[in-house]
Scaffold this active site. Structure first.
Site, PDB file in Angstrom:
ATOM      1  N   LYS A   1       0.837  -1.215   0.000  1.00 37.68           N
ATOM      2  CA  LYS A   1       0.000   0.000   0.000  1.00 37.68           C
ATOM      3  C   LYS A   1       0.863   1.253   0.000  1.00 37.68           C
ATOM      4  O   LYS A   1       0.650   2.168  -0.789  1.00 37.68           O
ATOM      5  CB  LYS A   1      -0.905   0.002   1.238  1.00 37.68           C
ATOM      6  CG  LYS A   1      -1.568   1.336   1.510  1.00 37.68           C
ATOM      7  CD  LYS A   1      -2.477   1.308   2.714  1.00 37.68           C
ATOM      8  CE  LYS A   1      -1.816   1.519   4.055  1.00 37.68           C
ATOM      9  NZ  LYS A   1      -1.514   2.921   4.415  1.00 37.68           N
ATOM     10  N   ASN A   2       1.822   1.295   0.911  1.00 40.13           N
ATOM     11  CA  ASN A   2       2.569   2.543   1.097  1.00 40.13           C
ATOM     12  C   ASN A   2       3.622   2.781   0.023  1.00 40.13           C
ATOM     13  O   ASN A   2       4.249   3.840  -0.009  1.00 40.13           O
ATOM     14  CB  ASN A   2       3.175   2.596   2.500  1.00 40.13           C
ATOM     15  CG  ASN A   2       2.097   2.809   3.549  1.00 40.13           C
ATOM     16  OD1 ASN A   2       0.957   3.131   3.213  1.00 40.13           O
ATOM     17  ND2 ASN A   2       2.451   2.610   4.804  1.00 40.13           N
TER      18      ASN A   2
ATOM     19  N   CYS B   1      -5.142  12.815  13.061  1.00 36.99           N
ATOM     20  CA  CYS B   1      -5.856  11.554  12.838  1.00 36.99           C
ATOM     21  C   CYS B   1      -5.723  10.720  14.087  1.00 36.99           C
ATOM     22  O   CYS B   1      -5.071  11.110  15.052  1.00 36.99           O
ATOM     23  CB  CYS B   1      -5.342  10.825  11.609  1.00 36.99           C
ATOM     24  SG  CYS B   1      -3.854   9.913  11.882  1.00 36.99           S
TER      25      CYS B   1
ATOM     26  N   ARG C   1       0.255  14.414  13.230  1.00 35.64           N
ATOM     27  CA  ARG C   1       0.745  14.236  11.871  1.00 35.64           C
ATOM     28  C   ARG C   1       0.727  15.518  11.022  1.00 35.64           C
ATOM     29  O   ARG C   1       0.044  15.574   9.990  1.00 35.64           O
ATOM     30  CB  ARG C   1      -0.011  13.093  11.191  1.00 35.64           C
ATOM     31  CG  ARG C   1       0.035  11.829  12.022  1.00 35.64           C
ATOM     32  CD  ARG C   1      -0.645  10.669  11.375  1.00 35.64           C
ATOM     33  NE  ARG C   1       0.106  10.102  10.278  1.00 35.64           N
ATOM     34  CZ  ARG C   1      -0.330   9.130   9.497  1.00 35.64           C
ATOM     35  NH1 ARG C   1      -1.521   8.627   9.699  1.00 35.64           N
ATOM     36  NH2 ARG C   1       0.410   8.664   8.523  1.00 35.64           N
ATOM     37  N   PRO C   2       1.473  16.528  11.420  1.00 33.51           N
ATOM     38  CA  PRO C   2       1.547  17.737  10.588  1.00 33.51           C
ATOM     39  C   PRO C   2       2.292  17.480   9.284  1.00 33.51           C
ATOM     40  O   PRO C   2       2.934  16.437   9.120  1.00 33.51           O
ATOM     41  CB  PRO C   2       2.324  18.734  11.460  1.00 33.51           C
ATOM     42  CG  PRO C   2       3.071  17.905  12.440  1.00 33.51           C
ATOM     43  CD  PRO C   2       2.322  16.607  12.607  1.00 33.51           C
ATOM     44  N   VAL C   3       2.209  18.448   8.353  1.00 38.55           N
ATOM     45  CA  VAL C   3       2.912  18.307   7.070  1.00 38.55           C
ATOM     46  C   VAL C   3       3.873  19.481   6.861  1.00 38.55           C
ATOM     47  O   VAL C   3       4.192  19.848   5.737  1.00 38.55           O
ATOM     48  CB  VAL C   3       1.929  18.176   5.874  1.00 38.55           C
ATOM     49  CG1 VAL C   3       1.184  16.852   5.925  1.00 38.55           C
ATOM     50  CG2 VAL C   3       0.946  19.341   5.830  1.00 38.55           C
ATOM     51  N   ASP C   4       4.335  20.057   7.976  1.00 41.24           N
ATOM     52  CA  ASP C   4       5.213  21.228   7.887  1.00 41.24           C
ATOM     53  C   ASP C   4       6.505  20.939   7.116  1.00 41.24           C
ATOM     54  O   ASP C   4       7.028  21.810   6.428  1.00 41.24           O
ATOM     55  CB  ASP C   4       5.547  21.742   9.298  1.00 41.24           C
ATOM     56  CG  ASP C   4       6.131  20.653  10.190  1.00 41.24           C
ATOM     57  OD1 ASP C   4       5.488  19.595  10.319  1.00 41.24           O
ATOM     58  OD2 ASP C   4       7.234  20.852  10.727  1.00 41.24           O
TER      59      ASP C   4
ATOM     60  N   ASP D   1       4.328   0.497  12.033  1.00 40.42           N
ATOM     61  CA  ASP D   1       3.168  -0.170  11.424  1.00 40.42           C
ATOM     62  C   ASP D   1       3.057  -1.644  11.822  1.00 40.42           C
ATOM     63  O   ASP D   1       2.086  -2.307  11.447  1.00 40.42           O
ATOM     64  CB  ASP D   1       3.213  -0.042   9.892  1.00 40.42           C
ATOM     65  CG  ASP D   1       2.975   1.384   9.432  1.00 40.42           C
ATOM     66  OD1 ASP D   1       2.517   2.211  10.249  1.00 40.42           O
ATOM     67  OD2 ASP D   1       3.255   1.679   8.255  1.00 40.42           O
TER      68      ASP D   1
ATOM     69  N   ILE E   1       7.316   6.774  17.118  1.00 37.04           N
ATOM     70  CA  ILE E   1       6.997   7.535  15.901  1.00 37.04           C
ATOM     71  C   ILE E   1       5.721   8.364  16.070  1.00 37.04           C
ATOM     72  O   ILE E   1       5.682   9.530  15.721  1.00 37.04           O
ATOM     73  CB  ILE E   1       6.855   6.600  14.677  1.00 37.04           C
ATOM     74  CG1 ILE E   1       8.099   5.720  14.518  1.00 37.04           C
ATOM     75  CG2 ILE E   1       6.588   7.399  13.400  1.00 37.04           C
ATOM     76  CD1 ILE E   1       9.382   6.454  14.216  1.00 37.04           C
TER      77      ILE E   1
ATOM     78  N   ARG F   1      -8.785  -0.715   4.152  1.00 38.19           N
ATOM     79  CA  ARG F   1      -7.929   0.342   3.605  1.00 38.19           C
ATOM     80  C   ARG F   1      -6.556  -0.209   3.261  1.00 38.19           C
ATOM     81  O   ARG F   1      -5.880   0.335   2.382  1.00 38.19           O
ATOM     82  CB  ARG F   1      -7.743   1.454   4.639  1.00 38.19           C
ATOM     83  CG  ARG F   1      -8.988   2.251   4.893  1.00 38.19           C
ATOM     84  CD  ARG F   1      -8.670   3.423   5.784  1.00 38.19           C
ATOM     85  NE  ARG F   1      -7.438   4.052   5.323  1.00 38.19           N
ATOM     86  CZ  ARG F   1      -6.627   4.787   6.080  1.00 38.19           C
ATOM     87  NH1 ARG F   1      -6.922   5.007   7.322  1.00 38.19           N
ATOM     88  NH2 ARG F   1      -5.534   5.310   5.570  1.00 38.19           N
TER      89      ARG F   1
HETATM   90  N1  EPU Z   1       5.989  14.657  11.020  1.00 36.57           N
HETATM   91  C1  EPU Z   1       5.989  16.014  11.304  1.00 36.57           C
HETATM   92  N2  EPU Z   1       5.970  16.904  10.253  1.00 36.57           N
HETATM   93  C2  EPU Z   1       5.917  16.497   8.965  1.00 36.57           C
HETATM   94  C3  EPU Z   1       5.913  15.113   8.674  1.00 36.57           C
HETATM   95  C4  EPU Z   1       5.940  14.228   9.728  1.00 36.57           C
HETATM   96  O1  EPU Z   1       6.024  16.398  12.478  1.00 36.57           O
HETATM   97  O2  EPU Z   1       5.889  17.362   8.071  1.00 36.57           O
HETATM   98  C5  EPU Z   1       6.042  13.677  12.125  1.00 36.57           C
HETATM   99  C6  EPU Z   1       4.765  12.842  12.214  1.00 36.57           C
HETATM  100  O3  EPU Z   1       3.766  13.511  12.958  1.00 36.57           O
HETATM  101  C7  EPU Z   1       5.263  11.574  12.872  1.00 36.57           C
HETATM  102  C8  EPU Z   1       6.674  11.430  12.292  1.00 36.57           C
HETATM  103  O4  EPU Z   1       7.031  12.719  11.833  1.00 36.57           O
HETATM  104  O5  EPU Z   1       5.330  11.741  14.261  1.00 36.57           O
HETATM  105  C9  EPU Z   1       6.811  10.440  11.164  1.00 36.57           C
HETATM  106  O6  EPU Z   1       5.762  10.626  10.244  1.00 36.57           O
HETATM  107  P1  EPU Z   1       5.891  10.313   8.683  1.00 36.57           P
HETATM  108  O7  EPU Z   1       5.765  11.586   7.947  1.00 36.57           O
HETATM  109  O8  EPU Z   1       7.068   9.456   8.436  1.00 36.57           O
HETATM  110  O9  EPU Z   1       4.576   9.469   8.457  1.00 36.57           O
HETATM  111  P2  EPU Z   1       3.705   9.471   7.132  1.00 36.57           P
HETATM  112  O10 EPU Z   1       4.603   9.706   5.988  1.00 36.57           O
HETATM  113  O11 EPU Z   1       2.533  10.364   7.321  1.00 36.57           O
HETATM  114  C10 EPU Z   1       3.965   6.955   6.540  1.00 36.57           C
HETATM  115  C11 EPU Z   1       3.055   5.791   6.330  1.00 36.57           C
HETATM  116  C12 EPU Z   1       2.456   5.386   7.665  1.00 36.57           C
HETATM  117  C13 EPU Z   1       3.608   4.999   8.582  1.00 36.57           C
HETATM  118  C14 EPU Z   1       4.578   6.172   8.724  1.00 36.57           C
HETATM  119  C15 EPU Z   1       5.807   5.842   9.549  1.00 36.57           C
HETATM  120  C16 EPU Z   1       2.268   6.141   4.080  1.00 36.57           C
HETATM  121  C17 EPU Z   1       1.156   6.499   3.179  1.00 36.57           C
HETATM  122  N3  EPU Z   1       2.006   6.181   5.396  1.00 36.57           N
HETATM  123  O12 EPU Z   1       3.172   7.996   7.092  1.00 36.57           O
HETATM  124  O13 EPU Z   1       1.652   4.235   7.410  1.00 36.57           O
HETATM  125  O14 EPU Z   1       3.107   4.662   9.857  1.00 36.57           O
HETATM  126  O15 EPU Z   1       5.030   6.591   7.416  1.00 36.57           O
HETATM  127  O16 EPU Z   1       6.488   4.765   9.009  1.00 36.57           O
HETATM  128  O17 EPU Z   1       3.350   5.812   3.638  1.00 36.57           O
HETATM  129  C18 EPU Z   1      -0.080   2.691   7.834  1.00 36.57           C
HETATM  130  O18 EPU Z   1       0.180   2.163   6.738  1.00 36.57           O
HETATM  131  O19 EPU Z   1      -0.833   2.145   8.688  1.00 36.57           O
HETATM  132  C19 EPU Z   1       0.519   3.979   8.168  1.00 36.57           C
HETATM  133  C20 EPU Z   1       0.033   4.783   9.106  1.00 36.57           C
END
Ligand code: EPU
Length: 416
Positions: A22-23, A116, A121-124, A304, A326, A396
Site C-alpha cells: 500500500k505505502n 488523525c 501528523r503535521p505536514v510542515d 506499522d 513515531i 484500507r
Molecule cells: N511529522 C511532522 N511533520 C511532517 C511530517 C511528519 O512532524 O511534516 C512527524 C509525524 O507527525 C510523525 C513522524 O514525523 O510523528 C513520522 O511521520 P511520517 O511523515 O514518516 O509518516 P507518514 O509519511 O505520514 C507513513 C506511512 C504510515 C507509517 C509512517 C511511519 C504512508 C502512506 N504512510 O506515514 O503508514 O506509519 O510513514 O512509518 O506511507 C499505515 O500504513 O498504517 C501507516 C500509518
C-alpha cells in the site's frame, strides 16, 4: 457496517501470496502526475486507499484504468490542481499529490490533512522543503495553496525523518532545475521503490535507501512500467498471526530483505523462519516468548507492526516492554486487546505487556488500520468467538485479508 467473526484457536497451515505494498503504491500512483506519458503499474493492491487515490487522480484529470492488479495511468491533460477535503480526510496520503502537481503544473491546492487517530501528523516538513525549492506556499481556508515557476534545486535537511515528506520532495525534485539534496531522508523500502520507478521514468536520483538522496532535476520525465514491491507490513502481520496461533505457513511473492528487524524479533519470539528470494516459511511450535521492542524509522522496527507484535506478546511467556517512538497516540488497540483478556499497562510512550496463558473471544472495535490487524491476530488465537466491528479500517490496507486467512485454515468470516 461490516464485521469480522472469528472462531479462534486453529493453527494456520498452508500458503498465501503477499500483495503489493500500500505505502509504495500510493506515492507511485501520484508519480503519474509528473509525466504526460503512460505509466503501467503491476502488483497494485486492491485496497480502499488505492481506490481513493485513483479517484483523486481522476479528479485532477489523470486517465486511470485498473485491470486486475495492473493499473494504467496517463496524465497528458491535467484539468485540476485541487485535492479536496472530502478525499483528504479519508486518506492522509492524498498530500502526496502536492509535490508532483506543483513540479509539473506550478500550482497545487491540497486540503490540510488535520490530525488523525494515531497522532497529529503535521505536514510542515513537506511545505518547508517545497518553499526551499522556491515555491510560494500559504495556508488558506484549511488548504495548502502552493505556486511556483519551475522549482529550483535546494539543499534540504528535514527536522525529522518523514516518509511521505521525503516522497513528496523527491518527486518534486525530479523536475526541478538543478540539484536537490534531501538530508535526513527516510530510507524505507517504499522510498526505494518510488525512486526505482522515477529512475525508470528518466529521473536522475542517487542515494535512495540512504538518509541522503541527491536528485539532479530533468526537464521532462517519460512513461515507464513498474512492479510494486511486496507489502512488508502485510507479510509481518501474517507472520505474527502464525506465531500467535501456531502452525506452518509459506508466504509467496514476499520481499524478505525488507523485513530484517521484524524477522529478528519474531525469531526471538520463537518463530522458526526460513527465507528464499521471494518467499518466507514460518513454523511455530509452543508458546511465544515475550519480545520487547522500540519502534523507529527503517531499518528499525516499524511502527506499522507495533500493534501486531504486541498482540503476539499478550500470549507470550514473560513480560515485554514496548516503546512507540513515531506516533504519539498509537496504543488504541490496547484497550481492545484487554477486552480479550490481555494484561497491558501504558505509561506515556511505553507499554508493558505481561503475557497470559490464553485470550478469550469478545466483541471488540477496530480503531485504525494496524490496530484492526492486531485484533484479528488476537482473535485468531483467542478461545471462542471474537467479533471485530468497524472493519472498514482493515479494507484500507489489507487485500482480502479474511480470504487469505481462510486459505490458511482460519475460521473467519465477514458479516455485511
Ligand atoms: N511529522 C511532522 N511533520 C511532517 C511530517 C511528519 O512532524 O511534516 C512527524 C509525524 O507527525 C510523525 C513522524 O514525523 O510523528 C513520522 O511521520 P511520517 O511523515 O514518516 O509518516 P507518514 O509519511 O505520514 C507513513 C506511512 C504510515 C507509517 C509512517 C511511519 C504512508 C502512506 N504512510 O506515514 O503508514 O506509519 O510513514 O512509518 O506511507 C499505515 O500504513 O498504517 C501507516 C500509518
Amino acid at each position: 457496517m461490516d464485521k469480522l467473526l472469528i472462531c479462534g484457536g486453529r493453527p494456520l497451515q498452508g500458503e498465501v501470496s503477499i500483495s503489493g505494498a500500500k505505502n509504495a503504491a500510493l506515492p507511485i500512483l501520484c508519480a503519474a502526475l509528473l509525466t504526460a506519458e503512460p505509466l503501467v503499474l503491476d502488483n497494485v493492491p486492491a485496497l480502499r486507499d488505492v481506490d481513493t487515490m485513483l479517484t483523486l487522480l481522476q479528479r485532477l484529470g489523470v486517465q486511470a484504468q485498473r485491470e486486475g492488479s495492473q493499473v494504467h495511468l496517463q496524465a497528458d491533460a491535467l484539468t485540476g490542481h485541487e485535492a479536496p477535503y472530502e478525499l483528504v480526510k479519508t486518506m492522509r496520503a492524498s498530500i502526496l499529490v502536492l509535490g508532483p502537481l506543483l513540479a509539473r503544473t506550478g500550482q497545487a491546492r491540497v486540503s490540510l490533512p488535520g490530525g488523525c487517530a494515531i497522532g497529529q501528523r503535521p505536514v510542515d516538513q513537506h511545505i518547508r522543503g517545497l518553499q526551499a525549492m522556491g515555491a510560494q506556499v500559504r495556508i488558506e481556508h484549511g488548504y495548502v495553496v502552493a505556486h511556483a515557476g519551475r522549482l529550483q534545486g535546494a539543499d534540504i535537511v528535514t527536522d525529522m525523518v518523514t516518509v511521505t515528506g521525503t516522497e513528496n520532495l523527491l518527486m518534486a525534485a525530479t523536475l526541478a532545475e538543478g540539484r536537490t539534496v534531501i538530508e535526513n531522508a527516510a530510507c524505507e523500502p517504499e522510498i526505494t521503490d518510488l525512486a526505482r520507478l522515477l529512475i525508470a521514468m528518466g529521473a536522475r536520483i542517487e542515494g535512495h535507501g540512504t538518509d541522503r538522496i541527491v536528485v539532479q532535476g530533468v526537464a521532462q520525465l517519460h512513461g515507464a512500467r513498474h512492479r510494486i514491491v511486496a507489502d512488508r507490513i502485510e507479510t509481518g502481520t501474517f507472520l505474527c498471526a502464525v506465531a500467535a496461533t501456531g502452525g506452518d505457513i509459506t508466504l509467496r511473492d514476499a520481499a524478505p530483505e525488507t523485513l530484517g528487524a521484524v524477522l529478528d524479533k519474531l525469531r526471538d519470539a520463537g518463530l522458526e523462519i526460513t527465507t528464499g528470494p521471494d518467499w518466507i516459511r514460518a513454523r511455530m511450535r509452543g508458546r511465544p516468548r515475550a519480545t520487547g521492542f522500540r519502534t523507529s524509522e527503517y531499518p528499525g522496527f516499524p511502527t506499522d507492526m507495533q500493534a501486531q507484535l504486541m498482540a503476539l506478546d499478550t500470549l507470550a511467556e514473560g513480560t515485554a516492554v514496548i516503546t512507540e517512538n513515531i506516533f504519539e497516540n498509537r496504543y488504541m488497540h490496547v484497550q481492545e486487546l484487554c477486552r480479550l483478556g490481555a494484561e497491558i499497562e501504558i505509561d506515556g510512550h511505553t507499554a508493558v505487556v505481561t503475557g497470559v496463558a490464553e485470550l478469550l473471544g469478545a466483541t471488540v472495535m477496530a480503531t485504525d488500520l494496524r490496530a484492526s490487524a492486531s485484533l484479528v491476530i488476537a482473535g485468531l488465537a483467542a478461545r471462542g468467538q471474537t467479533t471485530i466491528e468497524r472493519i472498514y479500517h482493515l479494507d484500507r490496507g489489507y487485500q482480502c485479508m479474511e480470504h487469505k486467512l481462510q486459505a490458511l485454515g482460519a475460521d473467519i468470516r465477514r458479516l455485511s
